[in-house]
Design a protein around this motif. Structure first.
Motif, PDB file in Angstrom:
ATOM      1  N   ASN A 203      33.619  44.228  37.320  1.00  0.00           N
ATOM      2  CA  ASN A 203      33.264  42.796  36.999  1.00  0.00           C
ATOM      3  C   ASN A 203      33.061  41.982  38.106  1.00  0.00           C
ATOM      4  OD1 ASN A 203      33.158  41.970  33.510  1.00  0.00           O
ATOM      5  ND2 ASN A 203      34.675  43.583  33.979  1.00  0.00           N
ATOM      6  N   SER A 204      31.772  41.375  38.345  1.00  0.00           N
ATOM      7  CA  SER A 204      31.638  40.606  39.626  1.00  0.00           C
ATOM      8  C   SER A 204      30.846  39.402  39.254  1.00  0.00           C
ATOM      9  CB  SER A 204      30.910  41.341  40.523  1.00  0.00           C
ATOM     10  OG  SER A 204      30.897  40.762  41.958  1.00  0.00           O
ATOM     11  N   ALA A 205      31.152  38.218  40.272  1.00  0.00           N
ATOM     12  CA  ALA A 205      30.427  37.020  40.039  1.00  0.00           C
ATOM     13  C   ALA A 205      30.159  36.319  41.411  1.00  0.00           C
ATOM     14  CB  ALA A 205      31.207  36.139  38.940  1.00  0.00           C
ATOM     15  N   TYR A 206      29.117  35.907  41.686  1.00  0.00           N
ATOM     16  CA  TYR A 206      28.657  34.998  42.876  1.00  0.00           C
ATOM     17  C   TYR A 206      28.256  33.527  42.241  1.00  0.00           C
ATOM     18  CZ  TYR A 206      26.808  33.190  47.029  1.00  0.00           C
ATOM     19  OH  TYR A 206      26.485  32.152  48.099  1.00  0.00           O
ATOM     20  N   PHE A 222      33.697  36.476  43.535  1.00  0.00           N
ATOM     21  CA  PHE A 222      34.917  37.616  42.529  1.00  0.00           C
ATOM     22  C   PHE A 222      34.240  38.871  42.385  1.00  0.00           C
ATOM     23  CE2 PHE A 222      36.627  38.602  38.407  1.00  0.00           C
ATOM     24  CZ  PHE A 222      38.007  38.413  38.702  1.00  0.00           C
ATOM     25  N   LEU A 223      35.555  39.601  42.481  1.00  0.00           N
ATOM     26  CA  LEU A 223      35.161  41.112  42.342  1.00  0.00           C
ATOM     27  C   LEU A 223      36.607  41.699  41.548  1.00  0.00           C
ATOM     28  CD1 LEU A 223      33.553  43.674  42.808  1.00  0.00           C
ATOM     29  CD2 LEU A 223      34.676  43.875  44.776  1.00  0.00           C
ATOM     30  N   THR A 236      49.126  57.794  30.388  1.00  0.00           N
ATOM     31  CA  THR A 236      47.931  56.949  30.910  1.00  0.00           C
ATOM     32  C   THR A 236      48.093  55.795  31.897  1.00  0.00           C
ATOM     33  OG1 THR A 236      47.181  57.126  28.553  1.00  0.00           O
ATOM     34  CG2 THR A 236      46.301  55.244  29.815  1.00  0.00           C
ATOM     35  N   PHE A 237      47.381  55.924  32.737  1.00  0.00           N
ATOM     36  CA  PHE A 237      47.356  54.838  33.883  1.00  0.00           C
ATOM     37  C   PHE A 237      46.484  53.661  33.860  1.00  0.00           C
ATOM     38  CE2 PHE A 237      49.046  58.708  36.064  1.00  0.00           C
ATOM     39  CZ  PHE A 237      50.469  58.200  36.487  1.00  0.00           C
ATOM     40  N   LEU A 238      46.682  52.621  34.156  1.00  0.00           N
ATOM     41  CA  LEU A 238      45.895  51.254  34.068  1.00  0.00           C
ATOM     42  C   LEU A 238      46.005  50.873  35.357  1.00  0.00           C
ATOM     43  CD1 LEU A 238      46.280  50.114  30.620  1.00  0.00           C
ATOM     44  CD2 LEU A 238      44.293  51.155  31.402  1.00  0.00           C
ATOM     45  N   VAL A 239      44.566  50.582  35.997  1.00  0.00           N
ATOM     46  CA  VAL A 239      44.925  49.747  37.292  1.00  0.00           C
ATOM     47  C   VAL A 239      44.037  48.612  37.175  1.00  0.00           C
ATOM     48  CG1 VAL A 239      44.600  49.875  39.963  1.00  0.00           C
ATOM     49  CG2 VAL A 239      45.413  51.881  38.495  1.00  0.00           C
ATOM     50  N   ASN A 240      44.274  47.500  37.424  1.00  0.00           N
ATOM     51  CA  ASN A 240      43.555  46.302  37.475  1.00  0.00           C
ATOM     52  C   ASN A 240      43.580  45.466  38.708  1.00  0.00           C
ATOM     53  OD1 ASN A 240      41.760  44.249  35.841  1.00  0.00           O
ATOM     54  ND2 ASN A 240      43.565  42.822  36.603  1.00  0.00           N
ATOM     55  N   THR A 241      42.425  45.267  39.464  1.00  0.00           N
ATOM     56  CA  THR A 241      42.383  44.503  40.543  1.00  0.00           C
ATOM     57  C   THR A 241      41.232  43.469  40.652  1.00  0.00           C
ATOM     58  OG1 THR A 241      40.860  45.945  41.685  1.00  0.00           O
ATOM     59  CG2 THR A 241      43.183  46.511  42.170  1.00  0.00           C
ATOM     60  N   GLU A 242      41.573  42.303  41.413  1.00  0.00           N
ATOM     61  CA  GLU A 242      40.822  41.230  41.568  1.00  0.00           C
ATOM     62  C   GLU A 242      40.929  40.675  42.801  1.00  0.00           C
ATOM     63  OE1 GLU A 242      41.332  39.306  36.845  1.00  0.00           O
ATOM     64  OE2 GLU A 242      42.804  38.378  38.552  1.00  0.00           O
ATOM     65  N   PHE A 243      39.640  40.365  43.371  1.00  0.00           N
ATOM     66  CA  PHE A 243      39.573  39.655  44.659  1.00  0.00           C
ATOM     67  C   PHE A 243      38.742  38.432  44.548  1.00  0.00           C
ATOM     68  CE2 PHE A 243      39.863  44.275  45.212  1.00  0.00           C
ATOM     69  CZ  PHE A 243      40.629  44.702  46.241  1.00  0.00           C
ATOM     70  N   TYR A 244      39.291  37.462  45.179  1.00  0.00           N
ATOM     71  CA  TYR A 244      38.573  35.912  44.820  1.00  0.00           C
ATOM     72  C   TYR A 244      38.414  35.411  46.175  1.00  0.00           C
ATOM     73  CZ  TYR A 244      37.272  31.577  42.759  1.00  0.00           C
ATOM     74  OH  TYR A 244      36.685  30.408  42.351  1.00  0.00           O
ATOM     75  N   LYS A 245      37.136  34.594  46.641  1.00  0.00           N
ATOM     76  CA  LYS A 245      37.224  34.140  47.677  1.00  0.00           C
ATOM     77  C   LYS A 245      36.342  32.745  47.414  1.00  0.00           C
ATOM     78  CE  LYS A 245      35.139  34.249  52.521  1.00  0.00           C
ATOM     79  NZ  LYS A 245      36.351  34.071  53.289  1.00  0.00           N
ATOM     80  N   ASN A 246      36.938  31.604  47.991  1.00  0.00           N
ATOM     81  CA  ASN A 246      36.185  30.379  47.599  1.00  0.00           C
ATOM     82  C   ASN A 246      36.128  29.632  48.906  1.00  0.00           C
ATOM     83  OD1 ASN A 246      36.879  27.340  46.621  1.00  0.00           O
ATOM     84  ND2 ASN A 246      35.472  28.217  45.213  1.00  0.00           N
TER      85      ASN A 246
END
Length: 724
Positions: A203-206, A222-223, A236-246
């Motif tokens: 998921n990504s947003a500009y 945002f990515l 089961t493995f779950l990996v969630n990452t979030e990068f945010y720049k403002n």
């Protein structure tokens, strides 16, 4: 008939609707089944509210769920608009971007809270949360220290974001929104199965947008990549990452005087300057954040699952933060400004064992866990400097006078500010380390009667706040929780009651004898909050109408106050009481029509304090408006030539709010408001086109917390989405 009565009648009438429900499937593409009706906003069972799978009808705790499909219908592009769908929640402060506490502040059940959890785990932000990666938002009510500790909650509740997860179906969508005030937003949501066992989702947003005021902007990227890998039937493995720049330029926060008698008695001067930001786009703040969560789910047996979690967060703050401070002369505010530079790191490790088993034919659902939390906050940057005086009467911003006595306009550039605020002021550091153990069990005494018992043991070392001068050593807290649910009609109507506890670690302070002699450091027990709540939940007519009604009473004790017999001593004795009523409704009264609504009324009061503090008997400023109402209704044509066309309408009401409320300075009230919104849309298997109008009547309204902050005027957003 006043607005509150009208809102109450509206919510009461919703309880009379009935319908049938179709099953919903959580995939990227929406599915419409001919001839059926679907309660699209209904909350499903949650695995995070109680740290175990539990249906809402059997949960003795109240929470609101805001699903992603509702956010799409409302063309939501920011977190504040999303939370306007939660009962009894309103924003106090917009994001400041400050290190450590720069996220938005909301009021819930009389207490301030910041969004601080993702998927039930601690997660930082020093700005706001982008809605593109939200599957649903869980607004969990009441002091929840037993399961979540003290660092991520408030006594009024907590805000948990549940993110989108990868799945085994290829698909996605790309969207573009364009709106008022230079708003442009591009988003993408792509799910890609790698093989039969693994899938990724990105998921990504500009987003770029300007302010409705004369200056101010925000540019953000945002990515959020996530991975699901099913090693075998058990692991089961779950990996969630979030990068945010403002990067943003924020309007100056306007603070009313906390220490001098108020010199304002009306909103006239603030209305006059509604569109003035008293800043420039050259004074920017840069905020970066990173969140990562790794989970390993291992099925130990048919009855037991092991959940091992590592969660890490970091935020970075660099830029100019400013505010305007009331000069207490009925006109002027002095600007104080600094250049901040700081980072904030957190690590959380949890090991949970989740069971579902029977003892003597009585079902038990149990979670037992260990939790280790560590945070490190580093602050640098410059000191504070007074820089310019704002006049609300004249709408001017000046910094002294020239040789002829003429006012000099304040130079709001980076060079001008850097010259005024001076050089580096030094580094500060604050650390926390918390180790906890907890257990919670839901026991089905009968098919209709269940009881919950929970307990947490918490050990704290470090600074409770970045502003503390002394570290707290070895502070221990016990936090219990009890609840009971009786299903009058099984899976349809239940009555519930709960006792819930929350706590805050209290920093040591320096005390002395009454004559000033014998100075020493005094430590305290954790501050405690206890809630009693009773209510009713329904899931009627094949789940097409879900409602909850509850009454709560939260009492906070052991707040540190000045000893009335020794001004140099501090004791634990401050008390606050917050009680109220909440009504929440999610319904599908007729085919194609879905609605979500809420009503809340809160009475909060400081019941015990140090003599002369000025709050006794008054409503705390963090409590927000006493009465809040939210409503959104959306009708979509489900058949015929107009199939897929939708129209939505709703809004929010807030009663008068005393943003400053102190006996020794005075009271300043922000007026009540009603903000109405509407939306038009067309949706099919490949495209969605939408048009959203916010604040239809161009209402001037404010938020605050000893501050006065104008809110956005009328705006319109048009969007198009391509699905694949």
């Amino acid at each position: 008939m006043n607005k509150i009565v009208l809102s109450t009648l509206l919510l009461s009438s919703l309880l009379c609707f009935s319908q049938e429900k179709a099953d919903s499937t959580k995939v990227l593409k929406e599915v419409t089944v001919e001839g059926t009706r679907e309660n699209k906003y209904k909350k499903e069972s949650s695995t995070t509210v109680s740290k175990m799978p539990l249906k809402d009808i059997e949960n003795p705790q109240v929470y609101n769920s805001i699903p992603a499909n509702l956010l799409k219908e409302q063309v939501v592009t920011n977190f504040n608009d999303a939370l306007k769908n939660a009962t009894g929640v309103t924003r106090l402060w917009e994001s400041t971007g400050r290190n450590g506490d720069g996220a938005e502040y909301y009021s819930m059940r009389g207490f301030a809270v910041q969004p601080s959890m993702v998927n039930g785990l601690p997660a930082l932000t020093n700005t706001t949360i982008d809605p593109i990666n939200i599957d649903n938002i869980e607004v969990i009510k009441g002091p929840s220290g037993t399961l979540f500790g003290s660092s991520v909650i408030s006594y009024g509740g907590l805000i948990n974001v549940v993110t989108k997860k990868p799945h085994q179906q290829f698909g996605g969508e790309i969207s573009y929104n364009n709106g008022t005030y230079g708003s442009n937003r591009v988003t993408a949501d792509v799910n890609l199965p790698l093989n039969e066992k693994a899938a990724v989702r990105i998921n990504s947003a500009y987003t770029t947008e300007e302010s409705f005021q004369d200056a101010g902007f925000s540019n953000s990227f945002f990515l959020a990549p996530s991975l699901k890998y099913e090693v075998n039937d058990k692991l089961t493995f779950l990996v969630n990452t979030e990068f945010y720049k403002n990067t943003s330029a924020k309007a100056s926060m306007i603070f009313l005087s906390r220490y001098s008698p108020l010199s304002f008695d009306s909103m006239e001067l603030f209305d006059k300057n509604y569109k003035k930001s008293f800043t420039s786009n050259d004074l920017t703040m840069n905020n970066n954040s990173f969140n990562m969560q790794m989970q390993a789910l291992y099925k130990l047996s048919n009855n037991w699952t092991s959940q091992t979690v590592l969660s890490k967060s970091s935020t970075k703050t660099n830029g100019y933060y400013q505010y305007l401070w009331d000069s207490a002369n009925g006109d002027e505010f002095t600007r104080y400004i600094s250049k901040a530079d700081g980072t904030f790191y957190t690590t959380d490790i949890q090991q949970n064992f989740i069971g579902d088993f029977k003892i003597e034919n009585m079902r038990n659902r149990l979670v037992a866990g260990l939790d280790y939390y560590n945070s490190r906050l580093l602050n640098g940057g410059t000191g504070w400097a007074g820089y310019g005086v704002v006049s609300l009467v004249n709408g001017t911003d000046t910094n002294g006078v020239d040789l002829g006595g003429n006012p000099i306009p304040t130079v709001l550039t980076q060079a001008g500010v850097d010259n005024a605020i001076g050089s580096f002021a030094g580094n500060t550091e604050a650390n926390q380390e918390i180790m906890s153990a907890y257990v919670s069990d839901v026991l089905n005494v009968t098919n209709k009667l269940s009881v919950m018992a929970s307990l947490r043991l918490d050990y704290f070392d470090g600074k409770t706040s970045q502003y503390d001068g002394v570290e707290t050593k070895g502070q221990v807290a016990l936090s219990p929780k009890f609840g009971a649910v009786y299903q009058i009609v099984e899976n349809k109507v239940s009555v519930f009651g709960n006792y819930m506890n929350g706590f805050k670690n209290v920093a040591p302070t320096t005390v002395a004898d009454i004559d000033g002699s014998n100075p020493r450091t005094k430590e305290f027990d954790p501050e405690q909050a206890n809630q009693f709540e009773v209510g009713l939940k329904t899931s009627l007519y094949k789940d097409i109408i879900s409602a909850s009604v509850s009454y709560y009473d939260i009492r906070v004790k052991d707040r540190v106050i000045t000893d009335p017999n020794n001004i140099n001593n501090s004791i634990q004795g401050g008390e606050v009481e917050s009680k109220g009523v909440e009504v929440s409704i999610v319904a599908n009264p007729i085919k194609g029509l879905n609605l979500i609504a809420g009503f809340s009324h809160n009475d909060a009061e400081v019941t015990k304090e140090s003599p002369g503090d000025g709050y006794l008997g008054l409503r705390p400023e963090e409590a927000g408006p006493e009465t809040l109402v939210n409503l959104w209704a959306n009708y979509t044509v489900t058949e015929g030539q107009l199939k897929g066309f939708g129209i939505g309408f709703g809004g929010n009401y807030a009663s008068e709010y005393k943003t400053l409320n102190r006996a020794n300075t005075g009271t300043f009230a922000l007026p009540d408001y009603t903000v109405l919104n509407s939306a038009l849309s067309y949706d099919n298997d490949k495209f969605n086109v939408s048009l959203k109008l916010n604040n239809m009547l161009n209402e001037k309204y404010y938020s605050g917390w000893s501050t006065v902050t104008p809110q956005r005027l009328r705006s319109i957003t048009a969007g198009v989405t391509y699905k694949f």
